[in-house]
Design a protein around this motif. Structure first.
Motif, short mmCIF file in Angstrom:
data_model
loop_
_atom_site.label_atom_id
_atom_site.label_comp_id
_atom_site.label_asym_id
_atom_site.label_seq_id
_atom_site.Cartn_x
_atom_site.Cartn_y
_atom_site.Cartn_z
N GLY A 154 -4.37 -12.99 0.52
CA GLY A 154 -5.03 -12.44 -0.66
C GLY A 154 -4.80 -10.94 -0.71
O GLY A 154 -4.22 -10.37 0.22
N GLY A 196 0.85 -1.19 0.00
CA GLY A 196 0.00 0.00 0.00
C GLY A 196 0.88 1.23 0.00
O GLY A 196 1.61 1.51 -0.94
N GLY A 253 -3.83 3.19 16.26
CA GLY A 253 -3.79 4.65 16.32
C GLY A 253 -4.47 5.18 17.56
O GLY A 253 -4.74 4.44 18.52
N ALA A 296 -4.73 -1.63 11.55
CA ALA A 296 -4.08 -0.48 12.18
C ALA A 296 -4.88 0.01 13.38
O ALA A 296 -6.11 -0.11 13.44
CB ALA A 296 -3.90 0.64 11.16
N CYS A 325 -0.09 6.48 4.30
CA CYS A 325 -0.59 5.09 4.31
C CYS A 325 -1.95 5.05 3.61
O CYS A 325 -2.62 6.07 3.47
CB CYS A 325 -0.69 4.55 5.73
SG CYS A 325 -1.86 5.40 6.80
N LEU A 354 -3.68 8.02 12.42
CA LEU A 354 -2.34 7.64 12.88
C LEU A 354 -1.29 8.52 12.24
O LEU A 354 -1.57 9.24 11.28
CB LEU A 354 -2.06 6.15 12.62
CG LEU A 354 -2.43 5.53 11.30
CD1 LEU A 354 -1.20 4.99 10.62
CD2 LEU A 354 -3.40 4.39 11.55
N GLU A 364 0.06 -3.30 17.66
CA GLU A 364 -0.09 -2.55 16.40
C GLU A 364 1.04 -3.01 15.49
O GLU A 364 2.00 -3.62 15.94
CB GLU A 364 0.09 -1.05 16.65
CG GLU A 364 -1.06 -0.39 17.37
CD GLU A 364 -0.88 1.13 17.45
OE1 GLU A 364 0.26 1.59 17.55
OE2 GLU A 364 -1.90 1.83 17.40
N HIS A 365 0.90 -2.72 14.22
CA HIS A 365 1.98 -2.89 13.22
C HIS A 365 2.11 -4.31 12.68
O HIS A 365 2.65 -4.50 11.61
CB HIS A 365 3.35 -2.44 13.74
CG HIS A 365 3.34 -1.09 14.39
ND1 HIS A 365 4.32 -0.65 15.22
CD2 HIS A 365 2.45 -0.08 14.31
CE1 HIS A 365 4.05 0.57 15.65
NE2 HIS A 365 2.91 0.93 15.10
#
Ligand code: FAD
Ligand code: ZN
Length: 469
Positions: free
Chosen positions: A205, A70, A152, A150, A140, A134, A427-428
């Motif tokens: 996917g 992305g 945030g 995500a 992003c 975030l 997160e991440h």
């Protein structure tokens, strides 16, 4: 064979959609932290779901692995190709249309490559709020946000990205398109398949579009920066604020003195809001969709009560947008200040909210004993139990020598997190960075179930291989 597949892909995506020159590919091969330096066969930039599906089908037939990408702001190397020069990066950047906005259903249907900030603005223009927010929101994209689930700073009130998605359109590893673009708040027709792709980091996917939830737009936002008596008072204030405000707390962020000091030392234009130093600070925000009115009073009175109870020692309230931004800058500046202060070792962990003080109290002496001089910089979304338990190198120390301690430090902090029944990745995601840690800590039964799901959806192993598992 290589030339064959590139020619075939070019016939699907056209000349604009295929990058093969090293200089063109370079930005897609390097990730945010500079930890991984990959080499891609090509970067493919399809402009529609049909093009994504056709490219995936060609790759599946030829056994060419695909790395979806992305905005490339991920922090775990999930979007980085390996260095074999045989994987393609499939970037969703050209799929950047908002397909529909439905303010009555409080939803938007969007393509995977729309930048998060664009979605926030689109929602606002429709009189609504898309609450995901975030630090990387200017670059992003929603497909990446969904694929990393995500978090945030709005999670406390609105939930993670997982809670913000109603439907997905996904190109499966064999090139079939799953149209799960439903905009229903209730759907009890068997397994909730979209959940597999949310947080799937592109291993099952390629998400090409999503239906995301909107909310009424806040019209009154009140922000306070509080100096806390101690760590336990942080939780007392959170509970008090939630109860007293009718659960209108939208952000509740912890900053330690060490984080504020790093800000002051490394970033221009940041001022200490208080004359005296304090060990712990909270940035708290309340918001409501009701027009301006009583929220400021609620905040004032709850802060007054918290001071009387000895939880809050001192507090400032933002009186303008500039003041609000200045307070948020203190919190959001911490990672940037850390970057300027040399090497950092990061732990994006969560524990039950009530266990956050224990986490910090146990981990800090443990890492300080193991690595004298280390600067412990815990901060983050304490309202969700998610602390960025980050370490900065000792002042003047050798950066590489400090970074060589990465695994030792991980083991110390993650052992405590797991003892408190927390998560080593709040997160991440996992990507490449935390694969070893996942294998170390996850129950074998759970890992086995994950491998079975991967094998069922991607038996050829073409979809982002080597990530998570
Ligand atoms: P990428 O980095 O491009 O990809 C991330 C992963 O998703 C990769 O595994 C990739 O293969 C996969 N992927 C991407 N698109 C698709 C798709 N369409 N289909 C299938 N798989 C796909 N994260 C937080 O959660 N909370 C924060 O507060 C936060 N703050 C940040 C602040 C800064 C300054 C920075 C640089 C990063 C921050 N991040 C944060 C991390 C990052 O921004 C998020 O993980 C973000 O969701 C990644 O989106 P992206 O579009 O950049 O995805
Ligand atoms: Zn965060």
């Amino acid at each position: 064979m290589t030339q064959d597949i590139l020619t075939q892909i070019a016939s699907v995506v056209g000349p604009n959609g295929l990058l093969t020159a090293p200089a063109d590919k370079a930005p897609f091969e390097e990730e945010e932290r500079g930890l991984y330096h990959g080499k891609a066969l090509a970067v493919v930039r399809p402009a529609s779901t049909a093009e994504v599906a056709a490219v995936v089908k060609l790759c599946a037939e030829a056994g060419v692995a695909i790395v979806p990408q992305g905005g490339n702001t991920g922090l775990c190397g999930g979007g980085a190709p390996d260095d074999s020069g045989r994987q393609i990066v499939l970037s969703l950047g050209r799929m950047n249309r908002v397909r529909a906005v439905d303010p009555l259903n409080f939803t938007m249907t969007v393509e995977a490559g729309v930048i998060l900030q664009t979605l926030q603005k689109t929602a606002e223009e429709a009189g609504c709020l898309f609450p995901l927010s975030l630090g990387a929101e200017g670059s992003c994209v929603i497909g990446g946000n969904i694929s990393t689930n995500a978090g945030g700073s709005g999670v406390l009130r609105y939930g993670n990205t997982r809670e913000l998605v109603l439907g997905l359109e996904v190109v499966l590893p064999d090139g079939q398109v799953w149209d799960g673009l439903r905009s229903l708040r209730k759907d009890n027709t068997g397994y909730d398949l979209k959940q597999l792709f949310i947080g799937g980091e592109g291993t099952l996917g390629i998400i090409t579009a999503a239906v995301i939830k909107l909310f009424p737009r806040p019209r009154d936002v009140q922000t306070a920066f509080c100096a806390m008596a101690d760590l336990d008072s942080v939780l007392a204030l959170l509970a008090r604020a939630r109860a007293a405000s009718g659960d209108q707390v939208t952000a509740f962020e912890l900053i330690g003195r060490s984080g504020l000091v790093l800000d002051l030392e490394n970033l221009p234009g940041i001022a200490d809001p208080f004359a005296e130093p304090h060990d712990w600070y909270v940035l708290m925000e309340l918001s409501t969709s009701r027009p301006e009115g009583s929220l400021q009073e609620s905040l004032e009175s709850l802060l007054g009560e918290a001071m009387e109870a000895g939880e809050v020692v001192d507090a400032v309230m933002a009186q303008s947008m500039d003041q609000r931004n200045a307070l948020w800058r203190i919190r959001e500046g911490v990672p940037e200040a850390q970057k300027k202060a040399g090497g950092s070792i990061k732990h994006d962990v969560s524990v039950p909210v009530s266990s956050v003080p224990e986490l910090i109290r146990r981990a800090t002496p443990a890492v300080e004993t193991a690595l004298p001089g280390v600067r412990v910089i815990p901060f983050g979304h304490v309202g969700d139990g998610n602390i960025h338990y980050n370490l900065s190198q000792p002042k003047g120390a050798d950066k590489q020598a400090f970074l060589a301690e990465w695994e030792n430090m991980n083991r110390i902090v993650h052992d405590i997190v797991v003892e408190l029944r927390g998560s080593i990745s709040a997160e991440h995601g996992i990507g490449k960075l935390k694969k070893g840690e996942l294998a170390h800590y996850k129950e074998s039964l759970e890992l086995d179930l994950m491998r079975k799901i991967k094998a069922a959806l991607d038996p050829m192993g073409v979809m982002n291989p080597g990530k998570i598992l």
